[in-house]
Design a protein around this motif. Structure first.
Motif, PDB file in Angstrom:
ATOM      1  N   ILE A 124       0.838  -1.201   0.000  1.00  0.00           N
ATOM      2  CA  ILE A 124       0.000   0.000   0.000  1.00  0.00           C
ATOM      3  C   ILE A 124       0.874   1.254   0.000  1.00  0.00           C
ATOM      4  N   GLY A 125       1.920   1.239   0.858  1.00  0.00           N
ATOM      5  CA  GLY A 125       2.794   2.400   0.957  1.00  0.00           C
ATOM      6  C   GLY A 125       3.472   2.735  -0.360  1.00  0.00           C
ATOM      7  N   PHE A 126       3.926   1.720  -1.083  1.00  0.00           N
ATOM      8  CA  PHE A 126       4.561   1.942  -2.387  1.00  0.00           C
ATOM      9  C   PHE A 126       3.565   2.476  -3.396  1.00  0.00           C
ATOM     10  N   THR A 197      -6.097   5.305  -0.337  1.00  0.00           N
ATOM     11  CA  THR A 197      -5.435   5.532   0.940  1.00  0.00           C
ATOM     12  C   THR A 197      -4.668   6.844   0.915  1.00  0.00           C
ATOM     13  N   LYS A 198      -5.003   7.692   1.854  1.00  0.00           N
ATOM     14  CA  LYS A 198      -4.279   8.962   1.982  1.00  0.00           C
ATOM     15  C   LYS A 198      -3.185   8.770   3.020  1.00  0.00           C
ATOM     16  N   LEU A 199      -1.997   9.150   2.653  1.00  0.00           N
ATOM     17  CA  LEU A 199      -0.895   9.014   3.603  1.00  0.00           C
ATOM     18  C   LEU A 199      -0.805  10.282   4.433  1.00  0.00           C
ATOM     19  N   HIS A 200      -1.010  10.133   5.744  1.00  0.00           N
ATOM     20  CA  HIS A 200      -0.968  11.300   6.625  1.00  0.00           C
ATOM     21  C   HIS A 200       0.409  11.460   7.225  1.00  0.00           C
ATOM     22  N   GLY A 201       0.855  12.676   7.245  1.00  0.00           N
ATOM     23  CA  GLY A 201       2.076  12.963   8.000  1.00  0.00           C
ATOM     24  C   GLY A 201       3.329  12.463   7.315  1.00  0.00           C
ATOM     25  N   GLU A 202       4.438  12.912   7.845  1.00  0.00           N
ATOM     26  CA  GLU A 202       5.745  12.528   7.341  1.00  0.00           C
ATOM     27  C   GLU A 202       5.998  11.083   7.737  1.00  0.00           C
ATOM     28  N   ALA A 203       6.513  10.266   6.797  1.00  0.00           N
ATOM     29  CA  ALA A 203       6.887   8.910   7.178  1.00  0.00           C
ATOM     30  C   ALA A 203       8.128   8.987   8.047  1.00  0.00           C
TER      31      ALA A 203
ATOM     32  N   SER B  47      -2.508   4.316   6.333  1.00  0.00           N
ATOM     33  CA  SER B  47      -2.803   5.744   6.293  1.00  0.00           C
ATOM     34  C   SER B  47      -1.906   6.530   7.248  1.00  0.00           C
ATOM     35  N   ASN B  49       1.118   6.320   7.099  1.00  0.00           N
ATOM     36  CA  ASN B  49       2.357   6.398   6.336  1.00  0.00           C
ATOM     37  C   ASN B  49       3.424   5.479   6.931  1.00  0.00           C
ATOM     38  N   MET B  51       5.219   1.704   6.655  1.00  0.00           N
ATOM     39  CA  MET B  51       5.369   0.606   5.716  1.00  0.00           C
ATOM     40  C   MET B  51       5.929  -0.642   6.359  1.00  0.00           C
TER      41      MET B  51
END
Lengths: 349, 83
Positions: A124-126, A197-203, B47, B49, B51
Motif C-alpha cells: 500500500i505504501g509503495f 489511501t491517503k498518507l498522513h504525515g511525514e513517514a 494511512s 504512512n 510501511m
C-alpha cells in the motif's frame, strides 16, 4: 530485549563486548569440530563404525554448526541492514519507470530489512506513493527470494560459484517477473482502497537516528526471533540429513529425482508452495540432499519455491491483489524458478 | 493531565503482539492515564504512512515503526509525549 539495556553505552566498551562475543563464537565453532569425537568416542566409548552412533554424531555436530553460523550471519546482517529501511527504498524508487525501476526494486529488495508480515502495508505504501505495481512486485519477489542469510549460508556450505548463480538468477526472476506483471496493466487488479489511501504525515524512517547500542539490540533481538522460529525446521532438516547421510544409498535419490527426470524440477516447485519456511530453515535440508547426490538446480528451485511462493503470504496479499493478479504473480514467478532449476542442472556438473 | 491516546499498529505478527504487551506494561508501570488501541486494519495502518509494522502512535503521531523499541525506550517515548 531487556538484555540489551544492560549493554554499556560507550563505544569503546561496546566494542570490547563485541570482541568478547566474537571470540566466544569462534571458540564454540572451533570446539564443535572435536567436542563430539571426544564425548562420543572418548568418554562414552561408543563404536565409531556403528551406523546409529555415526548418524547421531553427524546430527549433533551439524546442528551446532548451523546454529552458530545462523546466529553469526543473522547478527551481522541485521546490524548492517538497520541502516536501510523500506521508507528509504520507497524514496529511492519514487518516480522510477518500469525497466530501470524493476532492476532497482529487485536490488533494493535484497538489502532492505523486510518481513513478509509487512508485505501488505509496504505494498500500500509503495503504490499509494505512486510506485508502479510491477516495480513494487519486483521488490516483493526479490525480498524473500534473494535472502542475505541464505547468501551467507550458501557461501559457507556451497562456495562462491553457486552463491553467485543463486543471487544473479534470483534477481533476474524478480526483475523479469515484475516487468512482465507491469505489462498486464496490473493497476486494474489492485483493490480500490489502496489508491484511495491517503498518507498522513511525514513517514518516519526507522533506519535513522539510532545509536550503535540500539542497532546491536535490534540485531540480537532478530537472532533470537529467527532461531526460535527456525529451530524446529533445523531439527527436521538436519535430522533427515543425518538419516540420509547414514542410511539412504545415493542411487535412491538420483534414480527418483536425478537430472534424467525432466519432471523433477516442476514437481519440487509445486511441492514448495504449501511448505513455508525462510531460507535459513530450508538450507540444511538442501545441503544434505545435495550430499546425497540430488542435482543443485532441482534443489535451488525447491528452496526458491519454498521461500518465494508461500500460501500464507498469498493469503495476505489477497487483501490488496485481485485473484487475476495473484495468479499472474504465481505463474510468472513459478515459471522463472523452473527455468532457473533447468539452467543450473544443465550448467553445473 | 490529558489522557494519552495510544495506538499499536500491526496485523498480528509476533513483533506486533510483543509491542502491544510492552506498551501496556510501560503504561501500567508509569501509572499513566492512557487509552490503548490495537489497529489491525491494513488501510488504517497504511494511512499513518507506515510501511513496516509494528508501529506505535501516540496522540496521532507515529513515534516508532518497523521495530520493537526496548522497554526503557517505550517509557521515554511515553514520558516525552506526556510532557
Amino acid at each position: 530485549m531487556s538484555l540489551v539495556d544492560t549493554l554499556p553505552s560507550s563505544k569503546g566498551k561496546l566494542a570490547l563486548v563485541g570482541a568478547g562475543a566474537l571470540a566466544l563464537w569462534g571458540l564454540a565453532y572451533w570446539v564443535n569440530e572435536w567436542l563430539w569425537d571426544w564425548v562420543m568416542y572418548g568418554v562414552l566409548k561408543l563404536d565409531s563404525a556403528n551406523r546409529v552412533v555415526e548418524t547421531v554424531h553427524f546430527f549433533v555436530y551439524d546442528f551446532l554448526k548451523i546454529m552458530l553460523l545462523l546466529a553469526g550471519i543473522i547478527f551481522v546482517i541485521t546490524f548492517l541492514r538497520s541502516y536501510m529501511s523500506v521508507e528509504r527504498t520507497r524514496a529511492l524508487l519514487g518516480g522510477k519507470r518500469s525497466g530501470v525501476g524493476n532492476v532497482l526494486a529487485a536490488g533494493l529488495g535484497v538489502i532492505t530489512p523486510f518481513c513478509s508480515c509487512s508485505a501488505v502495508p509496504a505494498f500500500i505504501g509503495f503504490v499509494a506513493a505512486g510506485v508502479p505495481v510491477g516495480v513494487t512486485m519486483s521488490f516483493l519477489i526479490a525480498s524473500p527470494l534473494v535472502n542475505e542469510i541464505a547468501i551467507g549460508l550458501l557461501l559457507t556450505l556451497f562456495g562462491w560459484q553457486i552463491t553467485l548463480l543463486y543471487v544473479v538468477s534470483g534477481l533476474a526472476i524478480a526483475i523479469v517477473a515484475g516487468w512482465v506483471i507491469g505489462k498486464f496493466k496490473p493497476e486494474r487488479w489492485v483493490e480500490k482502497f489502496v489508491f484511495e489511501t491517503k498518507l498522513h504525515g511525514e513517514a518516519i524512517d526507522p533506519s535513522r537516528g539510532l545509536t550503535i547500542k540500539q542497532r546491536v539490540g535490534i540485531a540480537s533481538g532478530e537472532v533470537s526471533t529467527i532461531i526460535r522460529k527456525t529451530w524446529p525446521y533445523l531439527v527436521v532438516g538436519i535430522g533427515l540429513g543425518a538419516i540420509i547421510h547414514g542410511w539412504v544409498p545415493e542411487s535412491f535419490f538420483t534414480s527418483v529425482a536425478g537430472k534424467d527426470n525432466l519432471f523433477a524440477v516442476p514437481l519440487v516447485v509445486l511441492l514448495g508452495v504449501p511448505l513455508y519456511s525462510n531460507a535459513a530453515g530450508i538450507l540444511p535440508l538442501v545441503e544434505s540432499l545435495y550430499g546425497a547426490g540430488l542435482p543443485i538446480g532441482t534443489l535451488l528451485a525447491f528452496m526458491m519455491s519454498v521461500v518465494a511462493l508461500s500460501l500464507p503470504e498469498l493469503i495476505l496479499l489477497k487483501r490488496v491483489l485481485k485473484p487475476q493478479l495473484l495468479g499472474i504473480f504465481v505463474g510468472v514467478t513459478a515459471t522463472g524458478i523452473i527455468l532457473v532449476g533447468y539452467l543450473f542442472n544443465a550448467i553445473i556438473p | 493531565m490529558a489522557t494519552l491516546d495510544i495506538k499499536v499498529l500491526g496485523p498480528g505478527c509476533r513483533n506486533c503482539v510483543t509491542l502491544d504487551k510492552a506498551t501496556r506494561a510501560a503504561v501500567a508501570e508509569l501509572g499513566l492515564d492512557a487509552s490503548i488501541e490495537k489497529v489491525e486494519d491494513y488501510a488504517q495502518i497504511a494511512s499513518y504512512n507506515i510501511m513496516s509494522t509494528p508501529g506505535l502512535v501516540i496522540d496521532g503521531t507515529v513515534v516508532s515503526s518497523g521495530r520493537v523499541p526496548s522497554p526503557s525506550e517505550i517509557k521515554d517515548l511515553l514520558l516525552a509525549a506526556q510532557a
